[in-house]
Design a protein around this motif. Structure first.
Motif, PDB file in Angstrom:
ATOM      1  N   GLY A  64       0.629  -1.296  -0.034  1.00 43.24           N
ATOM      2  CA  GLY A  64       0.211   0.023   0.097  1.00 43.24           C
ATOM      3  C   GLY A  64       0.591   1.131   0.077  1.00 43.24           C
ATOM      4  O   GLY A  64       0.516   2.270  -0.397  1.00 43.24           O
ATOM      5  N   LYS A  65       2.063   1.148   0.475  1.00 43.26           N
ATOM      6  CA  LYS A  65       3.028   2.341   0.458  1.00 43.26           C
ATOM      7  C   LYS A  65       3.897   2.379  -1.046  1.00 43.26           C
ATOM      8  O   LYS A  65       4.629   3.360  -0.948  1.00 43.26           O
ATOM      9  CB  LYS A  65       3.874   2.462   1.572  1.00 43.26           C
ATOM     10  CG  LYS A  65       3.272   2.484   3.056  1.00 43.26           C
ATOM     11  CD  LYS A  65       4.335   2.587   4.034  1.00 43.26           C
ATOM     12  CE  LYS A  65       3.601   2.975   5.366  1.00 43.26           C
ATOM     13  NZ  LYS A  65       4.559   3.325   6.638  1.00 43.26           N
ATOM     14  N   GLN A  68       6.063   5.718  -2.357  1.00 44.91           N
ATOM     15  CA  GLN A  68       6.424   6.687  -1.415  1.00 44.91           C
ATOM     16  C   GLN A  68       7.986   6.827  -1.533  1.00 44.91           C
ATOM     17  O   GLN A  68       8.513   5.955  -1.997  1.00 44.91           O
ATOM     18  CB  GLN A  68       5.865   6.265  -0.021  1.00 44.91           C
ATOM     19  CG  GLN A  68       4.398   6.492   0.075  1.00 44.91           C
ATOM     20  CD  GLN A  68       4.068   6.559   1.686  1.00 44.91           C
ATOM     21  OE1 GLN A  68       4.805   6.373   2.268  1.00 44.91           O
ATOM     22  NE2 GLN A  68       2.815   6.826   1.839  1.00 44.91           N
ATOM     23  N   GLU A 204      -1.328  12.797   5.936  1.00 45.64           N
ATOM     24  CA  GLU A 204      -1.173  11.546   6.234  1.00 45.64           C
ATOM     25  C   GLU A 204      -2.422  10.962   7.035  1.00 45.64           C
ATOM     26  O   GLU A 204      -2.666  11.443   7.890  1.00 45.64           O
ATOM     27  CB  GLU A 204      -0.086  11.615   7.368  1.00 45.64           C
ATOM     28  CG  GLU A 204       0.344  10.097   7.807  1.00 45.64           C
ATOM     29  CD  GLU A 204       0.661   9.381   6.689  1.00 45.64           C
ATOM     30  OE1 GLU A 204       0.043   8.272   6.575  1.00 45.64           O
ATOM     31  OE2 GLU A 204       1.711   9.522   6.236  1.00 45.64           O
ATOM     32  N   ASP A 205      -3.176   9.998   6.324  1.00 42.75           N
ATOM     33  CA  ASP A 205      -4.363   9.754   6.525  1.00 42.75           C
ATOM     34  C   ASP A 205      -4.295   8.663   7.691  1.00 42.75           C
ATOM     35  O   ASP A 205      -3.710   7.981   7.703  1.00 42.75           O
ATOM     36  CB  ASP A 205      -5.288   9.292   5.653  1.00 42.75           C
ATOM     37  CG  ASP A 205      -6.611   8.564   6.020  1.00 42.75           C
ATOM     38  OD1 ASP A 205      -6.840   8.817   7.165  1.00 42.75           O
ATOM     39  OD2 ASP A 205      -7.408   8.122   5.241  1.00 42.75           O
ATOM     40  N   PHE A 208      -5.048   5.368   6.930  1.00 41.84           N
ATOM     41  CA  PHE A 208      -4.006   4.643   6.059  1.00 41.84           C
ATOM     42  C   PHE A 208      -2.862   4.309   7.345  1.00 41.84           C
ATOM     43  O   PHE A 208      -2.405   3.313   6.781  1.00 41.84           O
ATOM     44  CB  PHE A 208      -3.630   5.746   5.206  1.00 41.84           C
ATOM     45  CG  PHE A 208      -2.626   5.053   4.227  1.00 41.84           C
ATOM     46  CD1 PHE A 208      -2.686   4.419   3.093  1.00 41.84           C
ATOM     47  CD2 PHE A 208      -1.151   5.677   4.534  1.00 41.84           C
ATOM     48  CE1 PHE A 208      -1.675   3.999   2.087  1.00 41.84           C
ATOM     49  CE2 PHE A 208       0.056   5.100   3.895  1.00 41.84           C
ATOM     50  CZ  PHE A 208      -0.285   4.150   2.576  1.00 41.84           C
ATOM     51  N   GLN A 211      -3.730   1.035   8.874  1.00 42.74           N
ATOM     52  CA  GLN A 211      -3.876   0.031   7.801  1.00 42.74           C
ATOM     53  C   GLN A 211      -2.476  -0.508   7.407  1.00 42.74           C
ATOM     54  O   GLN A 211      -2.191  -1.634   7.483  1.00 42.74           O
ATOM     55  CB  GLN A 211      -4.671   0.407   6.571  1.00 42.74           C
ATOM     56  CG  GLN A 211      -6.055   0.637   6.710  1.00 42.74           C
ATOM     57  CD  GLN A 211      -6.619   1.123   5.161  1.00 42.74           C
ATOM     58  OE1 GLN A 211      -6.030   1.783   4.483  1.00 42.74           O
ATOM     59  NE2 GLN A 211      -7.713   0.878   4.958  1.00 42.74           N
ATOM     60  N   ALA A 212      -1.468   0.394   7.507  1.00 40.16           N
ATOM     61  CA  ALA A 212      -0.224   0.047   7.241  1.00 40.16           C
ATOM     62  C   ALA A 212       0.562  -0.656   8.293  1.00 40.16           C
ATOM     63  O   ALA A 212       1.148  -1.701   8.347  1.00 40.16           O
ATOM     64  CB  ALA A 212       0.625   1.136   6.875  1.00 40.16           C
ATOM     65  N   ASP A 234      -5.726  -6.867   0.262  1.00 41.05           N
ATOM     66  CA  ASP A 234      -4.813  -5.847  -0.518  1.00 41.05           C
ATOM     67  C   ASP A 234      -5.046  -6.233  -2.020  1.00 41.05           C
ATOM     68  O   ASP A 234      -5.026  -5.160  -2.709  1.00 41.05           O
ATOM     69  CB  ASP A 234      -3.389  -6.471  -0.082  1.00 41.05           C
ATOM     70  CG  ASP A 234      -3.142  -5.635   1.269  1.00 41.05           C
ATOM     71  OD1 ASP A 234      -3.299  -4.825   1.576  1.00 41.05           O
ATOM     72  OD2 ASP A 234      -1.953  -6.278   1.606  1.00 41.05           O
ATOM     73  N   ASP A 237      -8.262  -4.011  -2.658  1.00 38.63           N
ATOM     74  CA  ASP A 237      -8.074  -2.707  -2.414  1.00 38.63           C
ATOM     75  C   ASP A 237      -7.245  -2.289  -3.721  1.00 38.63           C
ATOM     76  O   ASP A 237      -7.253  -0.963  -4.297  1.00 38.63           O
ATOM     77  CB  ASP A 237      -7.194  -2.391  -1.597  1.00 38.63           C
ATOM     78  CG  ASP A 237      -7.854  -2.365   0.212  1.00 38.63           C
ATOM     79  OD1 ASP A 237      -9.024  -2.627  -0.036  1.00 38.63           O
ATOM     80  OD2 ASP A 237      -7.160  -2.671   1.207  1.00 38.63           O
ATOM     81  N   PRO A 302       3.159  11.788   0.796  1.00 34.91           N
ATOM     82  CA  PRO A 302       1.876  12.237   1.528  1.00 34.91           C
ATOM     83  C   PRO A 302       1.314  13.510   1.295  1.00 34.91           C
ATOM     84  O   PRO A 302       0.146  13.921   1.112  1.00 34.91           O
ATOM     85  CB  PRO A 302       1.764  11.848   2.973  1.00 34.91           C
ATOM     86  CG  PRO A 302       3.327  11.601   3.102  1.00 34.91           C
ATOM     87  CD  PRO A 302       4.072  11.075   2.081  1.00 34.91           C
TER      88      PRO A 302
END
Length: 429
Positions: A64-65, A68, A204-205, A208, A211-212, A234, A237, A302
């Motif tokens: 999910g990252k 970044q 930065e949610d 989120f 979840q991470a 995942d 998603d 982010p």
């Protein structure tokens, strides 16, 4: 100036005694015959470690990252490894495999047309097998699977089956350029019209971040059932990304189909000038774009910035150019006796078993990093990951040479071929 001559391995004509009976064949000739295109195997073998160099980080970091920036606390050898992978690897080798997939479509079509063999039904079975295998890979091993995306994009290739190869390439370039133009327009808007306030701030949610943290805990310490549940979440998603990835992959497939059908990959000795232009002109231009991007930013964080948006555009444009440079260099090296012999001995066998080796790497890495294996999630540095990739590369090269000395196909390649042609091909030599 020395001239490049074509080794016997580049022949694309079947042996004379096989031409007559081949007209009555219902299945293709053995995979190791004189009509095998050695450059494709070499490029596949070269692409495998490149794919793993990029992917290995995401066996030990939540997907999910993805995208970044390099973490601020990374330094020394780890930063250098991450930066070089960003410039030389990221975004290049999935393009390379996509070009190869399109080339494989052209090979299958050419051989089917040459001997009057049915094409569409076997091709659909081939794509169906790849889709099922890709979903199984994503759910049971690693969420970052690309095979099911390829299978979906492969259906689009059938729409271009009767289109001339040159126009396939043109259509593929146009499909690929569409998101490029959109990305360039968005970037230019924010750079040239400051009063818009710059790109949106994502922030930065907290959800989120939670979840991470949850995903890292499950992948790093969970048993197989818990990890599989996280993989399934995942996969769901990430499903929306197929709307973007499938058309882009189709565009690259079409360009790969043209590269093969035009003879640039099937008869590289006849296109030395093209490969020199790729290796010494197009490739360095792509490298410059990717290096420039890395000096601006190594991701899209982010809180988006103008520099990150420009870096993302430069990387998107530079990656396929550098990919073509890599393939051009491999084509030129393969035409030289010493270098070509080395590539055919050590890269081509792994490339002939690319599907098996791709999934084998996932099995090795999930066993090393996930909680139901050695549970080293987050504990292997980026530079150490490079060493692990090199070790896997050596293992797969040795294993592939040993296996193909005794069998005609890799295990998964054998199953794929059997499902495609609805016959059990001879396995042993």
């Amino acid at each position: 100036m020395a001239t490049c001559t074509a080794p016997a391995a580049w022949s694309t004509e079947p042996a004379a005694e096989a031409r007559g009976p081949a007209l009555h064949m219902t299945t293709p000739p053995p995979p190791d015959g004189p009509d095998r295109i050695a450059l494709l195997d070499i490029v596949r073998g070269f692409a495998l470690p490149g794919i793993l160099l990029m992917n290995i980080e995401w066996f030990t970091r939540w997907p999910g990252k993805l995208g970044q920036p390099i973490a601020a606390d990374v330094g020394g050898a780890d930063y250098l490894a991450a930066w070089l992978i960003h410039v030389l690897v990221q975004g290049k080798f999935w393009v390379m495999f996509s070009l190869l997939f399109g080339a494989g479509f052209a090979v299958m079509q050419q051989r089917a047309d040459a001997i009057g063999r049915p094409f569409v039904a076997p091709y659909l079975r081939r794509a169906g097998f790849l889709f099922v295998l890709g979903l199984a890979h994503a759910l049971l091993l690693w969420v970052g699977d690309i095979l099911h995306t390829y299978a979906l994009a492969a259906l689009g290739l059938l729409l271009f089956r009767r289109v001339e190869p040159l126009w396939r390439g043109v259509a593929g370039a146009m499909i690929f350029l569409l998101p490029t133009v959109m990305m360039a327009g968005t970037t230019a808007t924010y750079l040239l019209v400051p009063e818009l306030g710059g790109p949106p701030t994502l922030g930065e949610d907290p959800l989120f971040a939670q979840q991470a943290a949850d995903a890292a805990r499950i992948y790093g310490t969970g048993d197989w059932l818990a990890v599989t549940g996280q993989r399934a979440r995942d996969v769901l998603d990430n499903a929306s990304s197929e709307v973007f990835m499938v058309p882009v992959a189709l565009g690259i497939f079409l360009m790969g189909s043209w590269l093969l059908a035009s003879g640039r990959w099937s008869r590289p000795h006849e296109h030395v000038g093209f490969h020199r232009a790729m290796a010494f002109g197009v490739g360095p231009a792509g490298l410059a774009a990717c290096a420039w991007a890395a000096t601006l930013a190594t991701g899209f964080g982010p809180e988006a910035t103008d520099a990150e948006m420009l870096a993302q555009l430069l990387s998107w444009v530079g990656a396929p150019l550098l990919t073509l440079g890599y393939v051009g260099a491999l084509a030129l090296l393969s035409l030289r006796p010493a270098a070509g012999g080395f590539l055919r001995r050590w890269l081509a066998p792994a490339g002939r078993m690319a599907l098996t080796n791709y999934l084998m790497a996932s099995l090795i890495c999930t066993t090393i990093f996930y909680g139901y294996g050695f549970a080293l999630w987050g504990q292997v540095s980026r530079s150490a990951q490079v060493g692990l990739v090199l070790a896997i590369l050596v293992l797969q090269s040795l294993l592939s040479r040993w296996w193909l000395g005794r069998f005609r196909y890799g295990p998964l390649e054998w199953l794929w071929r059997a499902f495609t042609w609805l016959q059990w091909p001879a396995m042993r030599r």
